[in-house]
Design a protein around this motif. Structure first.
Motif, PDB file in Angstrom:
ATOM      1  N   LYS A  47       0.986  -1.183  -0.031  1.00  0.00           N
ATOM      2  CA  LYS A  47       0.012  -0.130  -0.005  1.00  0.00           C
ATOM      3  C   LYS A  47       0.941   1.415   0.111  1.00  0.00           C
ATOM      4  CE  LYS A  47      -0.621   0.517   4.891  1.00  0.00           C
ATOM      5  NZ  LYS A  47      -1.711   1.116   5.974  1.00  0.00           N
ATOM      6  N   TYR A  48       0.352   2.271  -0.547  1.00  0.00           N
ATOM      7  CA  TYR A  48       1.117   3.587  -0.580  1.00  0.00           C
ATOM      8  C   TYR A  48       0.166   4.747   0.022  1.00  0.00           C
ATOM      9  CZ  TYR A  48       4.413   1.343  -3.947  1.00  0.00           C
ATOM     10  OH  TYR A  48       5.222   0.502  -4.315  1.00  0.00           O
ATOM     11  N   HIS A  49       0.878   5.703   0.796  1.00  0.00           N
ATOM     12  CA  HIS A  49       0.041   6.908   1.116  1.00  0.00           C
ATOM     13  C   HIS A  49       0.140   7.872  -0.032  1.00  0.00           C
ATOM     14  CE1 HIS A  49      -0.453   4.863   5.081  1.00  0.00           C
ATOM     15  NE2 HIS A  49       0.992   4.683   4.757  1.00  0.00           N
ATOM     16  N   TRP A  50       0.722   7.739  -1.233  1.00  0.00           N
ATOM     17  CA  TRP A  50       0.774   8.832  -2.140  1.00  0.00           C
ATOM     18  C   TRP A  50       0.024   7.815  -3.417  1.00  0.00           C
ATOM     19  CZ3 TRP A  50       6.049  10.429  -4.570  1.00  0.00           C
ATOM     20  CH2 TRP A  50       5.878  11.306  -5.607  1.00  0.00           C
ATOM     21  N   ARG A  51      -1.019   8.149  -3.724  1.00  0.00           N
ATOM     22  CA  ARG A  51      -1.703   7.591  -4.729  1.00  0.00           C
ATOM     23  C   ARG A  51      -1.183   7.997  -6.136  1.00  0.00           C
ATOM     24  NH1 ARG A  51      -3.022   3.199  -3.192  1.00  0.00           N
ATOM     25  NH2 ARG A  51      -3.597   3.103  -5.647  1.00  0.00           N
ATOM     26  N   TRP A  52      -0.558   9.213  -6.234  1.00  0.00           N
ATOM     27  CA  TRP A  52      -0.146   9.532  -7.745  1.00  0.00           C
ATOM     28  C   TRP A  52       1.150   8.720  -8.002  1.00  0.00           C
ATOM     29  CZ3 TRP A  52       4.724  10.966  -9.132  1.00  0.00           C
ATOM     30  CH2 TRP A  52       4.918  11.499 -10.727  1.00  0.00           C
TER      31      TRP A  52
END
Length: 184
Positions: A47-52
């Protein structure tokens, strides 16, 4: 500081490594013409906290990798042999003892150019494991590229094992990927 560089390489970068302002600076730098190459774990967080980053830069979400055994030999196929970046890669290319990633979608569906694909029939897949899913439906991309604004982005999921970086075909592949990303 990014303006000093033509290329940024993230080799097995994992986790939340940039502040909000650094994220915006990297995004703008790439859009303005910077080159970015991501290798293996740079696209392998669950998972990433930076969707871009995952939605646009990488273009697909990592969903798992091979386990039991984690590192396996597998056949990699060149999607388009006419591309200079793959000129040194045999067909098929047997890559030894790597960790094989799977993603939630094929970046080709977003218009990204697929460079290499993985032949799932040449290694052991388990489907769902504690490390996620190691399979993909249909084509299984393992390296791809695309442009963002005036910038160029190249991602290769190959590159977990140190021994891989000693393989002449892989060295040539990554070198050509970096040159492409710098628009050379």
């Amino acid at each position: 500081e990014l303006k000093k560089f033509d290329l940024v390489v993230w080799n097995n970068v994992s986790g939340d490594v940039l502040t909000e302002s650094q994220r915006e600076a990297l995004k703008q730098w790439i859009t303005d013409g910077g080159g970015w190459v991501g290798i293996h774990a740079s696209g392998g967080d669950p998972k990433y906290h930076w969707r871009w980053y995952v939605d646009t830069l990488i273009g697909a979400q990592f969903v798992g990798h091979t386990m039991n055994p984690q590192f396996q030999d597998a056949d990699v196929h060149v999607a388009d042999k006419s591309l200079p970046v793959v000129a040194d890669i045999p067909m098929p290319w047997r890559v030894a003892q790597e960790e094989w990633y799977a993603f939630d979608q094929n970046p080709r569906d977003k218009g990204y150019e697929i460079i290499l694909t993985l032949d799932e029939s040449t290694y052991i897949t388990k489907g769902e494991t504690w490390m996620g899913n190691d399979r993909m439906e249909g084509e299984h991309p393992i390296a791809w590229r695309h442009s963002i604004g005036d910038g160029r982005v190249f991602y290769s999921a190959i590159g977990h094992q140190a021994a891989t970086y000693k393989v002449p075909e892989y060295q040539a592949f990554i070198s050509k990927a970096m040159n492409w990303a710098m628009n050379n």
